[in-house]
Scaffold this active site. Structure first.
Site, PDB file in Angstrom:
ATOM      1  N   GLY A  13       0.881  -1.148   0.000  1.00 11.29           N
ATOM      2  CA  GLY A  13       0.000   0.000   0.000  1.00 11.29           C
ATOM      3  C   GLY A  13       0.917   1.194   0.000  1.00 11.29           C
ATOM      4  CB  CYS A  14       2.296   3.083  -1.855  1.00  8.00           C
ATOM      5  SG  CYS A  14       3.008   1.460  -1.822  1.00  8.00           S
ATOM      6  N   GLY A  15       1.797   5.771  -0.915  1.00  8.62           N
ATOM      7  CA  GLY A  15       1.442   7.117  -1.313  1.00  8.62           C
ATOM      8  C   GLY A  15       2.191   7.499  -2.577  1.00  8.62           C
ATOM      9  NE  ARG A  42      -1.956   7.063   0.441  1.00  9.16           N
ATOM     10  CZ  ARG A  42      -3.253   6.801   0.474  1.00  9.16           C
ATOM     11  NH1 ARG A  42      -4.075   7.572   1.179  1.00  9.16           N
ATOM     12  NH2 ARG A  42      -3.746   5.785  -0.192  1.00  9.16           N
TER      13      ARG A  42
END
Lengths: 533, 383
Positions: free
Chosen positions: B15-17, B44
């Protein structure tokens, strides 16, 4: 020569006609029968209202009426038709409880087979698919599901796409400038079969099954937007309205084959082999070649319909290429050509050759595949499981960079939507179902198809029996099955976080093996359970 | 060795930004803005990976392939340089400038090379182009030279990435010293494996750089599809398939970027069935031929190439993505706040629809949907 009574002749019809024409050998009626009955028939005489329906329903003539129902247990095959039709539900057909001293090597089945051969001297015949207790690989594969890091998708609320195209695809799409700023397609695609869900019906000829049964299947295919397959029996006039969704088969006997037949169907299938009897031809006894069957197959009434083991114009791969292109020429390159083979040891290399010979679809029939009649020894001991065949063929075609040139249909023992999903994950574009469709029609897997006495009206040409199937009702039941499996496939895809079936196709990453030996897992290209992404 | 714990795995999930910015006129800006933007998305990520890609940063070597390579041993450097020497003329090589930063620990040896393929080596390898030759060599080094990872191989662009929070990685690589007309950034929250330097985003190949938030549920088949075309997935992350798919579809198969976006996130059949015949035939053909290139599962990606930057979501938009315009700049990010961190008062801010790419192209206006399909059709498809 001693005269056989009708029942015995029926029971032995396949064996004698096909494999034991030598009438000098000892006959069933002079050798005392040692084979014990497989089933015992009981009814509750208190509740029996003596309607005689069971007697009328038994296609095997195991039941008779002498002021009460009498049963000849030897003739009962355990098809359960009488049970199902009894208004009082007072009949029980049970396995014969007789007990033989256990023997780890000589199973009762082995013993019974020897007794039967002592009785008859014939090649033992059977129907439906291999019932031997080999490991079922499908039952040792489990599917993935989404948790936290990616969301599952609810198929009741989100679009879910099962549409599938069977046929050759180019390696890439080329575009042209279209009108305005739009782009237009430059690549001309080869004909593909569009099916609404990745299921087709397996080939089952008119002759092997009854016309009402075949009609039910054809109607279900039309309703579901999928395909049915004529098998090697020609296309009966009554089924012309369903030709648009028919795969018309060209097999070794070439029954019913002509240019109009090829052009009537959606695709043409060349049948090389069948999972239930790899390397073996077929035989429809002359007794079953009625006027209708004879017209459809284009052979004389009452003549034996013999399908040779090989196609006598295909003795090698280059001959297959000639037939493929002869059919393409005859159909103006408008129909995909499918080649059906039995899954055997060298299936990957064979499949590669078939793709290079020009086939657009390969139908892989595993050793659990069904049949109307096959020698038991062949059915139970030749070939390999479809799970393995699909995995190795898909992998081989990828290694050779030709996977896009043909679609793969997996068949032979697809019992549920779970099997379908696993077959697709192993690399199949679609699955074919034969046995499952017949089960939906009422078949109970008694495996006596080869006798032609099917009390459910499926695998028989006796008008007294075939009229038991109402094609409309049968079509409804089969279409229900397809609908149910499609809905279940959507549920599986949703749990996997996928909304298009092609994202599962060949995605072995979403499978794990449980209790499968490492070398088999290696062949399948599947990781053991417990190993992460 | 650095990644033994990851050897069991072929990919890790994250998951990430994301953040990206580009100047449509080619104006170059330094890395402070993108650093501030991705810093705002701190939560994030989890400190196990951050990275950037920047375009236009090597004006002194515009035609040279800039190889950024990370080494975990001196032997690896020798082996990789041997491979490079055989195929390339190297104009300059140097240590990538870094500074000590708290929160960025145990970096590998980071080296860069400005090189051009030797024509005789290209000919000998039977590569169709310099790019195909570079692709081949990058795949070879990454797969066969242990402890060496080429993490950037484009012209006049470079990737900078590692284990740590993205803003610390920016400081570590001294991004304020670079001037670029496109910046994309990524803060990572891997959920499956320990982070490792080569596993951070962006993933690059030639001029392509991709940052990705999501998990590719179709990874298994995307990978096998790419293997048919000679790509080898060695980075243990699902995102690399995105970079290779773009390379295959756009560079090798010649599809326009908007069409490539419709391959990885195709409209639903319901929408296709309603199209005019020519369009319908095109979309049916794309779906039939590129079924295995459909990227399924949640994703928001920003990818860049020498001429532009593109943001695209999966076809049911299971990950956030926001876009904005200010004058000649295009911004794309996971969150609007991260855009405002680099551009306080954008002219317009919008949330692109599922599967509808935002395409920024140098010298052109921003396209928010492929010319093949109107936004109403996309809306129907996702309704």
């Amino acid at each position: 020569m001693p005269q056989l009574d009708l029942d015995t002749r029926d029971a032995l019809a396949g064996a004698e006609a096909e494999f034991a024409p030598d009438h000098t050998r000892p006959r069933a009626d002079v050798v005392p029968l040692y084979s014990p009955p497989e089933f015992v028939w009981r009814n509750d005489t208190e509740r029996c209202r003596r309607c005689k329906r069971c007697v009328m329903q038994c296609g095997w003539r195991a039941l008779s009426w002498q002021d009460r129902v009498g049963a000849d247990h030897n003739k009962c095959v355990g098809c359960h038709r009488c049970e199902a039709m009894c208004p009082e539900k007072c009949i029980v057909v049970a396995p014969n409880p007789q007990h033989y001293k256990p023997h780890a090597l000589w199973s009762v089945t082995h013993r019974k087979n020897v007794w039967k051969q002592g009785d008859t001297g014939g090649v033992l015949l059977t129907g439906m698919g291999n019932d031997a207790p080999y490991q079922v690989i499908f039952d040792h594969l489990v599917l993935d599901a989404c948790q936290v890091t990616n969301p599952s998708i609810d198929p009741l609320r989100e679009p879910m796409e099962l549409r599938t195209f069977l046929g050759r695809k180019p390696e890439r799409v080329e575009l042209d400038a279209g009108p305005g700023s739009a782009l237009a397609l430059k690549t001309r695609l080869d004909p593909n079969l569009e099916i609404a869900t990745p299921i087709v019906f397996a080939p089952m000829s008119y002759g092997s099954i009854s016309l009402p049964a075949q009609k039910a299947i054809a109607m279900a295919a039309a309703e579901c937007g999928i395909l049915w397959n004529t098998g090697e029996g020609g296309l009966h006039e009554d089924l012309r309205p369903y030709a648009h969704c028919a795969v018309v088969q060209c097999a070794s006997g070439r029954f019913g084959v002509h240019a109009g037949y090829f052009n009537a169907g959606a695709a043409v299938e060349i049948k090389i082999g069948q999972g239930a009897k790899p390397g073996i031809g077929g035989h429809l006894p002359g007794e079953k070649v009625s006027l209708e069957v004879s017209q459809t197959r284009m052979i004389p009434v009452g003549s034996d319909a013999l399908s040779p083991a090989p196609q006598h114009d295909i003795y090698s791969i280059e001959d297959l290429r000639q037939l493929i292109y002869a059919i393409k020429e005859a159909t103006d390159y408008a129909k995909p050509v499918c080649v059906k083979i039995a899954a055997v040891h060298n299936v990957a290399a064979i499949a590669s050759g078939i793709v290079r010979a020009g086939a657009d679809i390969i139908y892989l029939d595993g050793f659990r595949g069904g049949t109307g009649a096959a020698p038991t020894v062949i059915r139970d001991h030749l070939g390999i499981p479809v799970e393995i065949a699909v995995a190795v063929v898909d992998e081989r075609l990828r290694q050779e960079g030709i996977r896009n040139q043909a679609s793969l249909i997996a068949a032979g023992g697809i019992r549920s939507s779970a099997d379908m999903a696993k077959a697709i994950a192993l690399g199949a574009d679609a699955v074919a179902i034969g046995t499952a469709a017949l089960l939906a029609l009422g078949c109970t897997l008694c495996q006596k198809c080869y006798t032609g006495r099917c009390s459910w009206g499926i695998c028989t040409q006796d008008p007294e029996l075939t009229r038991r199937i109402d094609p409309l009702v049968g079509a409804r039941r089969i279409a229900n099955l397809v609908r149910a499996w499609s809905a279940e496939l959507e549920e599986i895809l949703g749990a996997l976080g996928l909304n298009a079936v092609e994202s599962l196709r060949g995605s072995k990453e979403r499978l794990r093996g449980l209790d499968v030996d490492p070398s088999t897992l290696d062949v399948l290209g599947v990781k053991p359970a417990g190993v992460g992404a | 060795m650095h990644h033994h714990t990851a050897d069991l795995y072929t990919r890790n999930i994250s998951g990430c930004g994301l953040s990206g910015m580009m100047s449509l006129t080619g104006e170059r800006v330094d890395g402070r803005g993108i650093r501030d933007s991705i810093a705002l998305l701190h939560d994030r990520s989890n400190g196990l990976g951050g990275g950037f890609a920047a375009y236009g940063i090597y004006p002194d070597f515009p035609r040279h392939f800039a190889f950024h390579i990370m080494y975990y041993s001196a032997d690896a450097k020798d082996a990789a340089e041997k491979a490079l020497d055989t195929g390339f003329d190297c104009a300059r090589d140097e240590r990538i400038p870094t500074r000590l930063v708290e929160g960025v620990a145990d970096p590998p040896l980071l080296w860069r090379y400005f090189a051009t393929p030797k024509p005789e080596a290209v000919a000998q390898s039977q590569s169709a182009s310099d790019e195909d030759f570079v692709l081949r060599e990058v795949m070879r080094i990454n797969a066969e030279v242990s402890d060496a990872y080429v993490f950037s191989s484009g012209q006049n662009m470079g990737a900078f990435k590692g284990v740590g929070y993205a803003e610390d990685i920016a400081d570590f690589y001294r991004l304020e010293d670079y001037q670029a007309y496109i910046w994309i950034a990524h803060g990572r929250f891997p959920t499956n494996t320990p982070g490792w330097w080569a596993g951070a985003h962006p993933f690059t190949l030639l001029d392509w750089a991709v940052v990705h938030n999501g998990e590719i549920s179709s990874y298994g088949i995307n990978k096998r599809y790419l293997e048919m075309f000679g790509y080898r997935c060695t980075m243990r992350t699902d995102t690399e398939v995105m970079a290779y798919l773009l390379d295959l579809l756009v560079r090798r198969h010649g599809l326009p970027i908007e069409v490539a976006c419709k391959v990885i996130a195709p409209p639903f059949w319901k929408a296709v069935d309603r199209m005019e015949p020519e369009q319908r035939d095109l979309y049916r053909a794309l779906r039939q031929v590129y079924a295995s290139a459909l990227v399924n599962g949640p994703f928001a990606i920003i990818f860049a190439h020498r001429d532009g930057m593109v943001g695209v979501n999966d076809r049911i938009k299971l990950r956030p993505m926001v876009a904005a315009r200010k004058d000649d700049f295009l911004y794309i990010s996971s969150e609007e706040a991260a855009i405002r961190a680099m551009c306080a008062n954008p002219d317009t801010v919008w949330s692109p629809r599922a599967g509808e790419p935002v395409i920024g192209c140098r010298g052109q206006d921003v396209s928010t949907s492929a010319p093949l399909v109107s936004s109403t059709e996309v809306a129907h498809a996702t309704a």
